[in-house]
Design a protein around this motif. Sequence first.
Motif, short mmCIF file in Angstrom:
data_model
loop_
_atom_site.label_atom_id
_atom_site.label_comp_id
_atom_site.label_asym_id
_atom_site.label_seq_id
_atom_site.Cartn_x
_atom_site.Cartn_y
_atom_site.Cartn_z
N GLN A 1 33.28 33.18 44.30
CA GLN A 1 34.42 32.36 43.89
C GLN A 1 35.37 32.14 45.07
O GLN A 1 35.82 31.02 45.30
N LYS B 1 33.21 37.41 42.18
CA LYS B 1 34.51 37.19 42.82
C LYS B 1 34.32 36.69 44.26
O LYS B 1 34.98 35.74 44.69
N GLN C 1 40.33 31.89 38.18
CA GLN C 1 40.08 33.32 38.42
C GLN C 1 41.02 34.17 37.58
O GLN C 1 40.64 35.20 37.05
#
Lengths: 318, 479
Positions: free
Chosen positions: B468, B465, B440
């Motif tokens: 993730q 995001k 990330q």
Amino acid sequence: MDKELTGKVYDIQGFSVQDGPGIRTTVFMKGCPMRCPWCHSPESQAFHAQLLWIAMKCAGLDACTKCLDACPRGAIFPGKTLKNEATRETVRHIRIDRAICDDCGDCARICVRNALTMCGTDYTVEDLLERVIKDKPFYDRSGGGVTISGGEPLSQPEFVSRLLERLKACGVHTAVDTTGYAQYDVIRNILPHADLFLYDLKHMDSRRHQTATGVPNQLILENAKKIAQDGGKMQIRIPVIPDFNDSDESVRETGLFCRSLGQAVTVVQLLPYHNLGAMKYLRLDDGRSVPEAEPPTEGKISILKALLQDLGLPVTVH
Amino acid sequence: MNKIWPYFATLSGPGYTSGQLMTLGGVTKDGRDATNAVSFMMLQSAGRLVLHDPPQSLRIHKGTPSQLWEAAIETTRIAGGVPTFENDDVIIPALVDRGLSLESARNYCLIGCVEPQGCGDEWACPGGNGTESFFNLLGAFLLAINDGRNPMPGPDGKMGGRVGLPTGYLYEMKTFDEVLEATKRQMEHFVHWHVSLVNTWEYVASRHMQLPLLSATIDGCMESGKDVMNGGAKYNSTGNAGIAIGSIADSLAVVKYMVYDKKLVGARELYDAIMTNWEGREDLRQFILNQAPHYGNDDEYADRFAGWASDVYGNAVRAASGPRSRYAAGLYPVTAHVLFGMMTAASPDGRRAGEPLSDGISPVQQMDKNGPTATIKSVTAIDQRKFSNGTLLNMRFHPTALRNETGKSKLIALIQTYFAMGGMETQFNIVSGDVLRRAQEKPEEYRDLVVRIAGFSAYFVELYKASQDDIIKRTELNL
């Protein structure tokens, strides 16, 4: 021999370990008669090849304007300036007017970065066979094979039937991952060449089924019964969708139906909803909203699993 | 247990490791399965303690019991990368080819990281005392298309003179066969150069760096009255490891495809692009990365050059001899592929100057796009039995792949298929939550990180995001 017959495929995935026994290759056929809002592969739904745009691979208009020049219909315009998630650089993006774009693919052919790609490739049976037979040593060692998934594979019946027949002739175990939404003639035709069906059951209430997916469920349930009668084997897959079919009653009803199919059902699989496919909606950018729901909790799934097990069904969770 | 390392050795082999491998499993001297209670205890201890050092190697053969397989996969799931899996069915014949008796070959152990040697009766000296002799295959190729000159300026910023053979420039080569011929000559030239350097070192070491204590433990030294450094051991060999087999395979495939077969770019144009480190040629570089054939995708077009280059290099190494012994070839990098990459100019495969070279026998980072089965098929283009100094194949899996018995048995089947096709060694990195968080932070370094969860597979850095974060949570739940 099958030179003219082609099938439209949107992906081929090696080392598939969730789509049937052993190590498998899964072939994803393009096009589906259903429109489930939770679908994690929205690019699988349309029957024609479609243009995808992956923002993070795009160099941006300051570096490259080839697609603007290549588009014969003038469907690509300068778009928003955004930060590229991968490189952290600010990039002037393109915008594709999907009302003008006819998915001709001219822009994808000149895009060196594969930011623009066409989703949907035509294969002949023999070309596809050659591609998937490459992993035969892995199928043989692991008790695996080839799974034809989608989209809805039964929506390309002639091609899929020929492919399955050829795979069986080559000694490969076959599975068909299906919504069950097809005329039974199609299924009867492939039954001798399909070792296993991965069979989706979404809701036992036809009205709710239709509201969510766009089609009623009678044909699907009838087909499951007929497959069982005609000696087919099924792994039943239940996608667990919040506020749609995740209640105890809904799962129990589906479980009771599975039980009525007897020995034909080898296992019932719970597929908890996940939102990992969300970014695919942006790539397709066809006006549909990205599905947003909280995935079911592990606790919830284990309750549903126990409930099905109490009905005497073998259950696994994906 | 520990030792002081030379500076460059700390760059080529970073991390804390004693290099004292523990070898488990395998067969006895008379060919029976050697699994015993200690094999299980060692594997389980490494799992319980999440212990990476001392590293463990598990010898696998056709008769390895399934319980031992399962114990090893369980340790892999917990500890990641432990144990390495070594294939007796390839290594034992390779050691017999090297001159060991069948009995000694069956009794082999691993030293360093993946280097097989006779246990207690061979001085394999896989390249020295911690300063391994590594060969930059891609470097030899770049000199072959640049008239024997290194296209990378030295630390002073100045270009050096000719150091290799005058094989001409890429743009003077009329056919692709001329490119191959120049590459072969340059590789053989530098293998000879390597061998004379290592032989010089061996000669000096045999005079000034005898190892009497160690010699007392190796069969043959007492009988012959000679130190291991003077060739006293029963068996002798000298290792040499080739680095960047993936990078040279891709570079050859790209030159053939772009210049000679498809004529998409002129030889001069491609030459200029790499000599200027792709300056102003990002489109060409991207085309090569995305549209040209690359090793690791079960595509014979590129894979055959991994076979070709490893043959040229391996044959040259095996033909060489030194004061004690013949040479043995290997294909493993430790982490020298990163160090050598820093010193290697841009290459036709789309690599920029200074970027890492490919690792072990693995494809170039991010270029294997068809999953682990295709990678394995490609890797078997290399005849690994000829590399008795060891090969290394790293593969990366998400822990959900090992979540249940079905997943574990599929991974075992994957290794078994690789070994049945002639694979020598493999090890699995298990993706951790920390790795994903780093991805990330620095997505550009993790573009090839694939996560497969619940039948869904995606490049991690291309996800939202929120997705993730969800995957990080799932990853840690599964450990």
